[in-house]
Write a protein that holds these residues in place. Structure first.
Motif, PDB file in Angstrom:
ATOM      1  N   THR A 142       0.879  -1.151   0.000  1.00  0.00           N
ATOM      2  CA  THR A 142       0.000   0.000   0.000  1.00  0.00           C
ATOM      3  C   THR A 142       0.924   1.209   0.000  1.00  0.00           C
ATOM      4  OG1 THR A 142      -1.691  -1.153   1.263  1.00  0.00           O
ATOM      5  CG2 THR A 142      -1.755   1.274   1.289  1.00  0.00           C
ATOM      6  N   VAL A 143       0.899   1.954  -1.077  1.00  0.00           N
ATOM      7  CA  VAL A 143       1.830   3.069  -1.249  1.00  0.00           C
ATOM      8  C   VAL A 143       1.156   4.366  -0.805  1.00  0.00           C
ATOM      9  CG1 VAL A 143       3.187   4.409  -2.906  1.00  0.00           C
ATOM     10  CG2 VAL A 143       3.024   1.922  -3.139  1.00  0.00           C
ATOM     11  N   VAL A 144       1.811   5.057   0.107  1.00  0.00           N
ATOM     12  CA  VAL A 144       1.384   6.379   0.535  1.00  0.00           C
ATOM     13  C   VAL A 144       2.393   7.345  -0.066  1.00  0.00           C
ATOM     14  CG1 VAL A 144       0.914   7.886   2.487  1.00  0.00           C
ATOM     15  CG2 VAL A 144       0.465   5.420   2.676  1.00  0.00           C
ATOM     16  N   ALA A 145       1.941   8.130  -1.028  1.00  0.00           N
ATOM     17  CA  ALA A 145       2.840   9.029  -1.754  1.00  0.00           C
ATOM     18  C   ALA A 145       2.690  10.456  -1.233  1.00  0.00           C
ATOM     19  CB  ALA A 145       2.524   8.981  -3.239  1.00  0.00           C
ATOM     20  N   SER A 146       3.823  11.090  -0.990  1.00  0.00           N
ATOM     21  CA  SER A 146       3.819  12.466  -0.495  1.00  0.00           C
ATOM     22  C   SER A 146       4.730  13.325  -1.364  1.00  0.00           C
ATOM     23  CB  SER A 146       4.310  12.510   0.954  1.00  0.00           C
ATOM     24  OG  SER A 146       4.463  13.849   1.376  1.00  0.00           O
ATOM     25  N   ASP A 147       4.209  14.489  -1.748  1.00  0.00           N
ATOM     26  CA  ASP A 147       5.034  15.424  -2.524  1.00  0.00           C
ATOM     27  C   ASP A 147       5.372  16.673  -1.707  1.00  0.00           C
ATOM     28  OD1 ASP A 147       2.567  16.640  -2.463  1.00  0.00           O
ATOM     29  OD2 ASP A 147       2.411  16.918  -4.613  1.00  0.00           O
ATOM     30  N   ILE A 148       5.168  16.587  -0.393  1.00  0.00           N
ATOM     31  CA  ILE A 148       5.460  17.712   0.494  1.00  0.00           C
ATOM     32  C   ILE A 148       6.973  17.957   0.530  1.00  0.00           C
ATOM     33  CG2 ILE A 148       5.393  18.493   2.908  1.00  0.00           C
ATOM     34  CD1 ILE A 148       2.732  16.961   3.131  1.00  0.00           C
ATOM     35  N   GLN A 149       7.351  19.210   0.427  1.00  0.00           N
ATOM     36  CA  GLN A 149       8.765  19.580   0.469  1.00  0.00           C
ATOM     37  C   GLN A 149       9.314  19.359   1.881  1.00  0.00           C
ATOM     38  OE1 GLN A 149      10.548  20.450  -2.337  1.00  0.00           O
ATOM     39  NE2 GLN A 149       8.621  19.774  -3.250  1.00  0.00           N
TER      40      GLN A 149
ATOM     41  N   ALA B  86       8.550  14.686  10.047  1.00  0.00           N
ATOM     42  CA  ALA B  86       7.733  14.255  11.185  1.00  0.00           C
ATOM     43  C   ALA B  86       6.269  14.600  10.963  1.00  0.00           C
ATOM     44  CB  ALA B  86       8.245  14.896  12.470  1.00  0.00           C
ATOM     45  N   ARG B  87       6.007  15.766  10.369  1.00  0.00           N
ATOM     46  CA  ARG B  87       4.621  16.146  10.087  1.00  0.00           C
ATOM     47  C   ARG B  87       3.995  15.219   9.051  1.00  0.00           C
ATOM     48  NH1 ARG B  87       6.661  21.367  10.622  1.00  0.00           N
ATOM     49  NH2 ARG B  87       6.823  21.645   8.372  1.00  0.00           N
ATOM     50  N   VAL B  88       4.762  14.849   8.035  1.00  0.00           N
ATOM     51  CA  VAL B  88       4.248  13.934   7.010  1.00  0.00           C
ATOM     52  C   VAL B  88       3.869  12.606   7.654  1.00  0.00           C
ATOM     53  CG1 VAL B  88       4.866  12.580   4.965  1.00  0.00           C
ATOM     54  CG2 VAL B  88       5.459  15.003   5.075  1.00  0.00           C
ATOM     55  N   VAL B  89       4.752  12.063   8.463  1.00  0.00           N
ATOM     56  CA  VAL B  89       4.470  10.782   9.114  1.00  0.00           C
ATOM     57  C   VAL B  89       3.256  10.922  10.030  1.00  0.00           C
ATOM     58  CG1 VAL B  89       5.352   9.066  10.745  1.00  0.00           C
ATOM     59  CG2 VAL B  89       6.824   9.950   8.918  1.00  0.00           C
TER      60      VAL B  89
END
Length: 66
Positions: A37-44, A52-55
Motif C-alpha cells: 500500500t503506497v502512501v505518496a507524499s510530494d510535500i517539500q 515528522a509532520r508527514v508521518v
C-alpha cells in the motif's frame, strides 16, 4: 528478462516522499506492483520538522480508516 511481481510486500505500507521527483514515480509503481500500500507524499522536506509532520499526517489518515 522481466519478472512477475511477487506480492512480497502484501499487507505492508510504504511512505514515498518526493513522490513526483527522480525515482519517486517508479518506486510508487514498482512497490505497488509487489503488493504494498503506497502512501505518496510530494510535500517539500526542507524544514527539519517536515518529515515528522508527514508521518504524523499519514498515521492520522490511516487510523481514521480513510
Amino acid at each position: 528478462m522481466t519478472q512477475t511481481p511477487s506480492g512480497i510486500l502484501t499487507n505492508k505500507r510504504v511512505l514515498i516522499t518526493q513522490c513526483n521527483d527522480f525515482m519517486g514515480p517508479t518506486l510508487c509503481e514498482v512497490l505497488a506492483q509487489h503488493g504494498a500500500t503506497v502512501v505518496a507524499s510530494d510535500i517539500q522536506l526542507q524544514d527539519p520538522h517536515a518529515a515528522a509532520r508527514v508521518v504524523h499526517d499519514v498515521l492520522a489518515h490511516l487510523s481514521a480508516g480513510l
